[in-house]
Design a protein around this motif. Structure first.
Motif, PDB file in Angstrom:
ATOM      1  N   ASP A   1       0.834  -1.208   0.000  1.00  0.00           N
ATOM      2  CA  ASP A   1       0.000   0.000   0.000  1.00  0.00           C
ATOM      3  C   ASP A   1       0.870   1.259   0.000  1.00  0.00           C
ATOM      4  O   ASP A   1       0.584   2.226  -0.711  1.00  0.00           O
ATOM      5  N   PHE A   2       1.922   1.222   0.807  1.00  0.00           N
ATOM      6  CA  PHE A   2       2.805   2.381   0.928  1.00  0.00           C
ATOM      7  C   PHE A   2       3.511   2.665  -0.392  1.00  0.00           C
ATOM      8  O   PHE A   2       3.592   3.817  -0.831  1.00  0.00           O
ATOM      9  N   VAL A   3       4.034   1.624  -1.018  1.00  0.00           N
ATOM     10  CA  VAL A   3       4.720   1.791  -2.300  1.00  0.00           C
ATOM     11  C   VAL A   3       3.782   2.402  -3.332  1.00  0.00           C
ATOM     12  O   VAL A   3       4.155   3.337  -4.059  1.00  0.00           O
ATOM     13  N   GLU A   4       2.558   1.924  -3.394  1.00  0.00           N
ATOM     14  CA  GLU A   4       1.588   2.451  -4.350  1.00  0.00           C
ATOM     15  C   GLU A   4       1.225   3.902  -4.020  1.00  0.00           C
ATOM     16  O   GLU A   4       1.054   4.732  -4.924  1.00  0.00           O
TER      17      GLU A   4
ATOM     18  N   SER B   1      13.784   3.097  -2.433  1.00  0.00           N
ATOM     19  CA  SER B   1      13.467   4.019  -3.528  1.00  0.00           C
ATOM     20  C   SER B   1      13.959   3.459  -4.858  1.00  0.00           C
ATOM     21  O   SER B   1      13.288   3.583  -5.890  1.00  0.00           O
ATOM     22  N   ASN B   2      15.116   2.825  -4.823  1.00  0.00           N
ATOM     23  CA  ASN B   2      15.710   2.276  -6.040  1.00  0.00           C
ATOM     24  C   ASN B   2      14.955   1.066  -6.564  1.00  0.00           C
ATOM     25  O   ASN B   2      14.547   1.029  -7.731  1.00  0.00           O
ATOM     26  N   VAL B   3      14.741   0.076  -5.707  1.00  0.00           N
ATOM     27  CA  VAL B   3      14.117  -1.167  -6.172  1.00  0.00           C
ATOM     28  C   VAL B   3      12.622  -1.016  -6.424  1.00  0.00           C
ATOM     29  O   VAL B   3      12.055  -1.718  -7.276  1.00  0.00           O
ATOM     30  N   ALA B   4      11.965  -0.102  -5.696  1.00  0.00           N
ATOM     31  CA  ALA B   4      10.517   0.078  -5.865  1.00  0.00           C
ATOM     32  C   ALA B   4      10.183   1.223  -6.804  1.00  0.00           C
ATOM     33  O   ALA B   4       9.004   1.519  -7.037  1.00  0.00           O
ATOM     34  N   LYS B   5      11.235   1.877  -7.334  1.00  0.00           N
ATOM     35  CA  LYS B   5      11.063   2.993  -8.284  1.00  0.00           C
ATOM     36  C   LYS B   5      10.224   4.115  -7.669  1.00  0.00           C
ATOM     37  O   LYS B   5       9.213   4.549  -8.214  1.00  0.00           O
ATOM     38  N   LEU B   6      10.695   4.618  -6.513  1.00  0.00           N
ATOM     39  CA  LEU B   6       9.984   5.678  -5.809  1.00  0.00           C
ATOM     40  C   LEU B   6      10.736   7.002  -5.934  1.00  0.00           C
ATOM     41  O   LEU B   6      11.963   7.030  -5.890  1.00  0.00           O
ATOM     42  N   GLN B   7       9.999   8.076  -6.069  1.00  0.00           N
ATOM     43  CA  GLN B   7      10.579   9.423  -6.048  1.00  0.00           C
ATOM     44  C   GLN B   7      10.175  10.077  -4.737  1.00  0.00           C
ATOM     45  O   GLN B   7       9.108  10.675  -4.608  1.00  0.00           O
ATOM     46  N   VAL B   8      11.046   9.921  -3.729  1.00  0.00           N
ATOM     47  CA  VAL B   8      10.755  10.423  -2.395  1.00  0.00           C
ATOM     48  C   VAL B   8      12.020  11.075  -1.836  1.00  0.00           C
ATOM     49  O   VAL B   8      13.129  10.592  -2.066  1.00  0.00           O
ATOM     50  N   THR B   9      11.862  12.163  -1.127  1.00  0.00           N
ATOM     51  CA  THR B   9      13.002  12.945  -0.639  1.00  0.00           C
ATOM     52  C   THR B   9      13.501  12.447   0.710  1.00  0.00           C
ATOM     53  O   THR B   9      12.707  12.185   1.622  1.00  0.00           O
ATOM     54  N   HIS B  10      14.824  12.341   0.831  1.00  0.00           N
ATOM     55  CA  HIS B  10      15.450  11.936   2.089  1.00  0.00           C
ATOM     56  C   HIS B  10      15.701  13.155   2.962  1.00  0.00           C
ATOM     57  O   HIS B  10      16.268  14.150   2.515  1.00  0.00           O
ATOM     58  N   VAL B  11      15.279  13.081   4.232  1.00  0.00           N
ATOM     59  CA  VAL B  11      15.511  14.155   5.202  1.00  0.00           C
ATOM     60  C   VAL B  11      16.289  13.571   6.385  1.00  0.00           C
ATOM     61  O   VAL B  11      15.734  12.807   7.176  1.00  0.00           O
ATOM     62  N   PRO B  12      17.581  13.913   6.518  1.00  0.00           N
ATOM     63  CA  PRO B  12      18.380  13.370   7.620  1.00  0.00           C
ATOM     64  C   PRO B  12      18.170  14.138   8.926  1.00  0.00           C
ATOM     65  O   PRO B  12      18.020  15.361   8.928  1.00  0.00           O
TER      66      PRO B  12
END
Length: 327
Positions: free
Chosen positions: A145-148, A176-187
């Motif tokens: 669900d999250f990936v979608e 992000s790489n394997v699931a083809k996600l465009q999401v921003t990393h916030v450290p």
């Protein structure tokens, strides 16, 4: 004859000096510890590693008859702490309790900030999985669900980690790489800070320890979607792994362990190893580890060294496969 007499006198004096020089360290080792000890921790106070270290320190202090204090040294994903301990006198009075960042730095950084040979591994305390959690308000119940959900909102969402090149960052980029996600990393500087922003809805997800997140899960504010590692943790048997949900590359697990600087006398290494293992076997330390999602281990010496070599190789492979670098 005077020359021979002087030579004999010099030899005798040298023997006395040598005896004094070598007797002092041996005597010091026999009396170890004769003053307070320190455990350097590359984590904020109240975090998983810090709490485990403080609980262990209490047990070691009671057993050894000397106070064992915690020194929180933050910075550069544990590098500051490692260098502080590696550069300290190798007398056993300064220890390092660190997590997976110790091997990850060698896998992700081209500058190689330190080498495994600079430290002597004492005891592998425990191994654990890292979990991916989302706010309940996000409305997703499974990893699928999250990936979608993220795929439907490219570039609009962010996830938190406890630092650049941290375990959480690596896992986040892997997903992000394997699931083809465009999401921003916030450290963030710790998992607690990232958790707070997830709970407030500023982040779509974060990574961390199941033990830290569990109270918020029970309160209905947080949902844990998956845990890394090859199999489910006994104490969190209800949390599915990434592996069983179709992501076999997430079989990597975290760990924490105790070290001393290279050059520490063998007798002191043996004493500290025994004391750390004794502390690990106490109900209090075991409970803290289990509560944070760790499985207590207790591996020591050469077996621990071999584990570290293998761990560097695993993280190096993961970093290359996902093009993750820390510099």
């Amino acid at each position: 004859m005077p020359y021979r007499s002087n030579r004999r006198a010099f030899a005798g004096a040298l023997a006395v000096v040598s005896t004094l020089l070598f007797a002092a360290p041996l005597h010091a080792q026999d009396n170890f510890p004769s003053r307070s000890l320190k455990i350097v921790v590359p984590a904020t106070a109240g975090g998983t590693t810090d709490v485990v270290a403080r609980t262990l320190a209490e047990k070691m202090s009671a057993s050894m008859g000397q106070s064992v204090v915690i020194d929180n040294r933050l910075g550069a994903n544990g590098i500051v702490a490692v260098k502080a301990v590696a550069g300290s006198p190798p007398d056993g009075y300064t220890m390092l309790l660190i997590h997976t960042a110790y091997t990850q730095n060698l896998a992700l950084r081209s500058d190689q900030p330190y080498s495994l040979s600079e430290m002597i591994p004492l005891v592998l305390l425990g191994r654990s999985g890292t979990v991916l959690a989302v706010p309940s308000s996000l409305g997703v119940s499974t990893l699928k669900d999250f990936v979608e959900y993220v795929r439907a909102r490219p570039g609009k969402l962010s996830y938190g980690s406890f630092g650049v090149a941290s375990t959480a960052h690596i896992y986040g980029e892997m997903l992000s790489n394997v699931a083809k996600l465009q999401v921003t990393h916030v450290p963030y500087k710790g998992e607690t800070a990232a958790l707070n922003d997830v709970l407030s809805g500023q982040l779509a997800a974060t990574w961390g320890s199941a033990g830290t997140f569990e109270p918020h899960v029970k309160a209905g504010k947080l949902k844990i979607l998956a845990m890394t590692g090859p199999e489910r943790m006994p104490q969190y048997a209800d949390i599915p792994t990434f592996v069983e949900q179709g992501y076999p590359m997430f079989d990597l697990a975290g760990w924490n362990g105790v070290f001393v600087p290279r050059g520490t006398p063998p007798a002191v290494v043996d004493r500290l190893t025994a004391e750390v293992r004794k502390g690990l076997q106490s109900p209090e330390v075991t409970a803290k580890l289990v509560g944070f999602g760790f499985v207590p281990v207790g591996t020591q010496g050469r077996a621990f060294s071999q584990f570290l070599d293998a761990d560097v190789a695993k993280w190096t492979a993961a970093a290359k496969a996902n093009n993750i670098k820390a510099d």
